[in-house]
Each structure stands twice: as structure tokens, then as C-alpha cells.
Write an enzyme that holds these catalytic residues in place. Structure first.
Site, PDB file in Angstrom:
ATOM      1  CB  CYS A   1      11.063  -1.182   1.611  1.00  0.00           C
ATOM      2  SG  CYS A   1      10.907  -0.791  -0.126  1.00  0.00           S
TER       3      CYS A   1
ATOM      4  CD  GLU B   1      10.990  -2.631   6.435  1.00  0.00           C
ATOM      5  OE1 GLU B   1      10.304  -3.651   6.584  1.00  0.00           O
ATOM      6  OE2 GLU B   1      11.122  -2.076   5.349  1.00  0.00           O
TER       7      GLU B   1
ATOM      8  CE  LYS C   1      -3.276  -9.585  -1.891  1.00  0.00           C
ATOM      9  NZ  LYS C   1      -3.623  -8.248  -1.351  1.00  0.00           N
ATOM     10  N   PRO C   2      -3.551  -6.146  -5.447  1.00  0.00           N
ATOM     11  CG  PRO C   2      -5.094  -4.410  -5.740  1.00  0.00           C
ATOM     12  CD  PRO C   2      -4.822  -5.845  -6.124  1.00  0.00           C
TER      13      PRO C   2
ATOM     14  CD1 TRP D   1      -0.008  -1.658   2.994  1.00  0.00           C
ATOM     15  CD2 TRP D   1       0.780   0.412   3.248  1.00  0.00           C
ATOM     16  NE1 TRP D   1       0.874  -1.676   4.047  1.00  0.00           N
ATOM     17  CE2 TRP D   1       1.368  -0.415   4.231  1.00  0.00           C
ATOM     18  CE3 TRP D   1       1.130   1.769   3.221  1.00  0.00           C
ATOM     19  CZ2 TRP D   1       2.279   0.068   5.164  1.00  0.00           C
ATOM     20  CZ3 TRP D   1       2.045   2.242   4.152  1.00  0.00           C
ATOM     21  CH2 TRP D   1       2.605   1.391   5.112  1.00  0.00           C
TER      22      TRP D   1
ATOM     23  CD  GLU E   1      12.600  -5.068  -5.404  1.00  0.00           C
ATOM     24  OE1 GLU E   1      13.296  -4.742  -4.412  1.00  0.00           O
ATOM     25  OE2 GLU E   1      13.045  -5.129  -6.555  1.00  0.00           O
ATOM     26  CG  LEU E   2      11.412  -9.659   0.286  1.00  0.00           C
ATOM     27  CD1 LEU E   2      11.960 -10.987   0.762  1.00  0.00           C
ATOM     28  CD2 LEU E   2       9.905  -9.749   0.087  1.00  0.00           C
TER      29      LEU E   2
ATOM     30  CD  GLU F   1       9.929  -4.728  -8.806  1.00  0.00           C
ATOM     31  OE1 GLU F   1       9.073  -5.603  -8.949  1.00  0.00           O
ATOM     32  OE2 GLU F   1       9.785  -3.755  -8.038  1.00  0.00           O
TER      33      GLU F   1
ATOM     34  N   GLY G   1       6.779  -6.408  -0.321  1.00  0.00           N
ATOM     35  CA  GLY G   1       6.154  -6.374   1.007  1.00  0.00           C
ATOM     36  C   GLY G   1       7.164  -6.822   2.049  1.00  0.00           C
ATOM     37  CB  SER G   2       6.745  -7.812   5.534  1.00  0.00           C
ATOM     38  OG  SER G   2       5.821  -8.857   5.379  1.00  0.00           O
TER      39      SER G   2
END
Ligand code: ADP
Length: 477
Positions: free
Chosen positions: A281, A378, A171-172, A147, A247-248, A455, A225-226
Site C-alpha cells: 500500500c 492502486e 482474521k488473517p 496477505w 490502514e487503507l 501503527e 486492506g482496501s
């Protein structure tokens, strides 16, 4: 009806049975969105798989033109998209406009790169034989996005996939489906076939993740995400040996050396920390300041942080919006309280902000050490943890003392030191004398537990391409 520009998201709305999406600044429901069940995914995948061959059979120039058109439409609807982004993510409008520009840049970049998915020929090992390496689309891909950058996370994954002829099903985050749906709407208007690019909002993140990772037709999963969820998805994706891009999380160090330009470093650390209320992040997580500059730096930085205007992102003056959920707020609160209990000192902030239920005051903590939870987690909030160091060796050791390896930052005026420290930092990205490093032209990604793959840039397209080696014999010798 809400302030949502409904013409951009109409096909995703479902006011009867849909899932409510709330504005984190006010707690009000913006609108209800269609809530897909995991059991509906298979039909979408079958359609995508059937459609993708036709899409891949188009010339690269046709796909390039469609992506370029998508970019043009994002620019055309910049204000509407920024408004949607602010309403559901909470970020200040000027940041949402900046994010839209960044999101659009990936459609533009990959519309250009679409024409450059070059293969190669290799000098042969024998006469009468030729070696070709073709680049072919991976196939039908799936992605799950967060988000915090609801527009960019869609285009950064979908644009390279579509550029090379893959289908993409996404899936957003349940918190920000409208930005994604608006982009899907524009993609259709731009001529990208409906079945090759689908957005499936869902409350059932776990179920969707599982089907995305285990469905035999889906050949690739991309996730932002995480780290915890990334590990789960990687395990699930193992069952079908899927390609994966991850991408964590990050734990970015921001090092201010004794020879730094102090003003520039303060400015850079403001952007690296407080953009998107610290919910990034690549956001600065540990601010390492040399002992000789420490007190002066903290004074200037604290003055700047305390002056930030906290409020609803729709107010053009706002610089710090709400945190995305109450749970996120509680996590930030617990980390700050824990750091104070473990011996850190409060320079400013340290509590909720009266702008609304989910706002946290910009906070600066000093005396933070590596053994505190706040230095290991984080933070994902507007909280800067300042640590003091004595020399370069110590700073590097602290910076690398983490399982994460996404972004890192440092400030110095010494060229030899810059070269040394770039080499020593165990991170996928290093910013020298800069507080912002995201751009569509460079490879974004992390090492260690921060992820797999890159990316953006020309490398971003390789994530959606397979290599096919063809040995062609029987040729005249
Ligand atoms: P964040 O803290 O950034 O939300 P998450 O990893 O929790 O990080 O969320 C990022 C995305 O991952 C969101 O789209 C969310 O719905 C999704 N997600 C959360 N839990 C799962 C899960 N168990 N499986 C698959 N996706 C998930």
C-alpha cells in the site's frame, strides 16, 4: 504433505473439511486450514473477554516479558517463518526474511513500550481536588489483515494490543493464514494466554467482518486492506460506536526533482516500486520525473527493471514473485492495457511472464497522465507509471490530486525545497531521499481515504488505550 513446517501451524490444519490455501507461484495446494464460521466468533469473544481482565491485571513487566519471549521465538524460527510466508504469499525468500525481521521488531518494540503506558496528573483547578488521567486498555479487540505482509500485519496490531492488556482476535487473509497461525503458536509458547490472542482463518470474510464490527463486546476494530472494505467496516462499526484503526489504500507519488541525485533516485524508485512485486500500500504508484532528467532517468530505470529476475520465491535468485491471485493479475493487466490505449508508451514489460500462470513482467510505462485510470488506481503490481513535470508547483499539484494520502517520496539535494515539499505533500508519511520508510519506531498511517490512526511507534499503543479522567476531591486543601 507440503513443505510447511507443520509443528508451527499444526493446530490450524484441517485436511478433511478445511479450506485449501494455494501457493501463488505454482497454483498447488499447500495444505488445508480450519475454516471458522462467523457463528463461532461469539464463543471466542466471550472467552477473550473473560481472560483479558486477568491479562490486564498482570504487571506491565509480565506482559513485556511475554512479548519479548515472542520476539525471541520469531528470531529463533526465522527460516521456518520466512518459508511459510514465501509459500503462501509468493514473495522472494530474502524479502520474507526481511519481513520476518520487521514483524518481529513490533513484538520487541511493544515489549519495551508495554512498561511506558504513562498516564498524567493535571494541575488542578481548585484546592483539595486532584486530576488524574489513567490509560486503560480498550478491551477485547478484533482485526482483519491482508496477505501482502502476512507476518507484519499480525504483530503490528497484536503486539500493542497485548502490551497494554487487551485481548486480540484476528482474521488473517484467506490467502495467508499459515503465517498468522505460526505466530499464534509461538505466542502461546511465549506465555501469552490462549484466549487473549486468537487467529481465526475463514473463507467468510464478509460474515466475519460483520460480526467483528457489530458484536457489542468487541470494543475496537483494526483493519488493513482496501479503502472500499475499510469504508464498509467503518459503516458497520458505527452501529456500536467502536474504536477503529484503518490502514487503507494508497497512491504514492515518487517525485524526482531536477536537483536529485539521479543514481540514488533510481535505486530508491526500484525499492519503492518493485518490493513484493509492487503489492504494497505504500508502494510507488506514480513516478513523477522532472523534464530535464526524464529521458536519462527512464533509460537507467528501465534497464534496472528489465534485469529483475522473475520466478518462484523459493529460488534464492528470484526478485519478483507471482501476484497473489489470478484476479489480481487480471487487474494489473487491464490497467496496463488501458494506459496503453489511453496514450502511454511501453518502455519495458507489458505482459504476463512465463515463470508461471500468475507472474507479470516488470513493466515501465512513460507518458502517463493524471486522467488515466492507472494514475488514479492502486496498481498493486510490478508496473511503474512515469509522468513528466515542469516545475515544483506542478509536481505538488499532481502528487496531491488523489483521495489517498498514505506514503509519498521525493528526491532533492536542496534543503529549502525539502522543507517546503514536506509541508506541501498531503500524506501521512513522507520519505525524502529514501525509498523505504517502514520502521517500528515511527508512526505508520495515512490521511484522507488512506485511513485512521497510526501503527508502530509510541503512538501505536494509544490506539489500544482509553483515557480515564478521575477527579479526586475531598483532599486536604
Ligand atoms: P486486499 O485487496 O488487500 O485483499 P481486501 O480489503 O480485499 O484487500 O482484503 C484485506 C482483508 O479484508 C482480507 O483479510 C480479506 O479477507 C478481508 N475482507 C475482504 N472482504 C471483506 C468484507 N466484506 N468484510 C470484511 N473483511 C473483508
Amino acid at each position: 504433505m507440503s513443505q510447511l513446517p507443520t509443528f508451527l501451524v499444526a493446530h490450524g490444519l484441517d485436511e478433511e473439511g478445511g479450506m485449501p490455501v494455494t501457493n501463488p507461484a505454482t497454483g498447488e495446494v499447500i495444505a488445508k486450514v480450519r475454516n471458522y464460521a462467523a457463528s463461532e466468533v461469539d464463543a471466542v469473544v466471550q472467552k477473550a473477554e473473560a481472560a483479558r481482565h486477568g491479562w490486564a491485571a498482570q504487571t506491565a513487566k509480565v506482559r513485556s516479558s511475554a512479548l519479548r519471549h515472542w520476539f525471541d521465538l520469531m528470531v529463533k524460527y526465522r527460516e521456518e517463518l520466512a518459508l511459510i510466508c514465501t509459500l503462501e504469499s509468493g514473495k522472494p525468500l530474502y524479502e520474507a526474511r526481511g519481513e520476518l525481521d520487521y514483524a518481529a521488531s513490533f513484538a520487541e518494540w511493544f515489549s519495551e513500550e508495554a512498561k511506558r503506558a504513562y498516564g498524567e496528573t493535571i494541575p488542578s483547578f481548585a484546592t483539595g481536588k486532584e486530576i488524574l488521567v489513567r490509560k486503560e486498555p480498550v478491551g477485547t479487540c478484533a482485526a482483519i489483515t491482508p496477505w501482502n505482509f502476512p507476518l507484519t500485519m499480525i504483530t503490528r496490531k497484536a503486539a500493542p494490543a497485548l502490551a497494554v492488556g487487551c485481548a486480540m482476535i484476528m482474521k488473517p487473509s484467506e490467502a495467508t493464514p499459515f503465517s498468522a497461525l505460526a505466530l499464534e503458536h509461538l505466542a502461546r509458547e511465549a506465555g501469552i494466554p490462549e484466549d487473549v490472542f486468537r487467529i481465526l482463518p475463514s473463507e467468510d470474510a464478509r460474515g466475519m467482518g460483520e460480526i467483528f464490527c457489530t458484536h457489542p463486546t468487541i470494543r475496537k476494530i483494526s483493519f488493513t486492506g482496501s479503502t472500499a472494505i475499510g469504508k464498509l467496516l467503518l459503516t458497520q462499526a458505527g452501529s456500536t460506536v467502536k474504536r477503529a484503526s484503518m490502514e487503507l489504500g494508497g497512491n504514492a507519488p515518487f517525485i524526482v526533482f531536477d536537483d536529485a541525485d539521479m543514481e540514488a533516485a533510481v535505486e530508491g524508485a526500484m525499492i519503492a516500486k518493485f518490493r513484493n512485486a509492487g503489492q504494497a500500500c505504500i508502494g510507488l504508484n506514480r513516478l513523477l520525473v522532472h523534464k530535464d532528467l526524464h529521458d536519462e532517468f527512464v533509460e537507467q530505470y528501465t534497464a534496472r527493471a528489465s534485469a529483475l529476475k522473475v520466478g518462484n520465491g523459493l529460488d534464492e535468485e528470484s526478485q519478483i514473485g507471482p501476484l497473489i491471485t489470478d484476479k489480481a493479475l487480471q487487474k494489473v493487466e487491464a490497467l496496463v492495457d488501458g494506459a496503453l490505449a489511453q496514450g502511454a508508451t511501453l518502455a519495458c514489460g507489458g505482459s504476463r511472464h512465463n515463470a508461471g500462470a500468475q507472474f507479470y513482467a516488470p513493466t515501465v510505462l512513460t507518458g502517463v497522465t493524471q486522467d488515466m485510470d492507472i494514475a488514479r488506481s492502486e496498481i498493486f503490481g510490478p508496473v511503474a507509471s512515469v509522468m513528466r513535470f515542469d516545475d515544483e508547483e506542478e509536481a505538488i499539484a499532481i502528487a496531491n490530486d488523489t483521495n489517498y494520502g498514505l506514503a509519498s517520496y521525493f528526491y532533492t539535494r536542496d534543503l529549502a525545497r525539502a522543507a517546503r515539499v514536506i509541508g506541501a505533500l498531503e500524506y501521512g508519511m513522507v520519505a525524502v531521499n529514501e525509498g523505504l520508510l517502514g520502521t517500528e519506531v515511527a508512526p505508520f498511517g495515512g490521511i484522507k481515504e488512506s485511513g485512521l490512526g497510526r501503527e508502530g511507534s509510541r503512538h501505536g499503543m494509544d490506539e489500544y488505550l482509553e483515557m480515564k479522567y478521575a477527579l479526586v476531591g475531598g483532599l486536604p486543601g
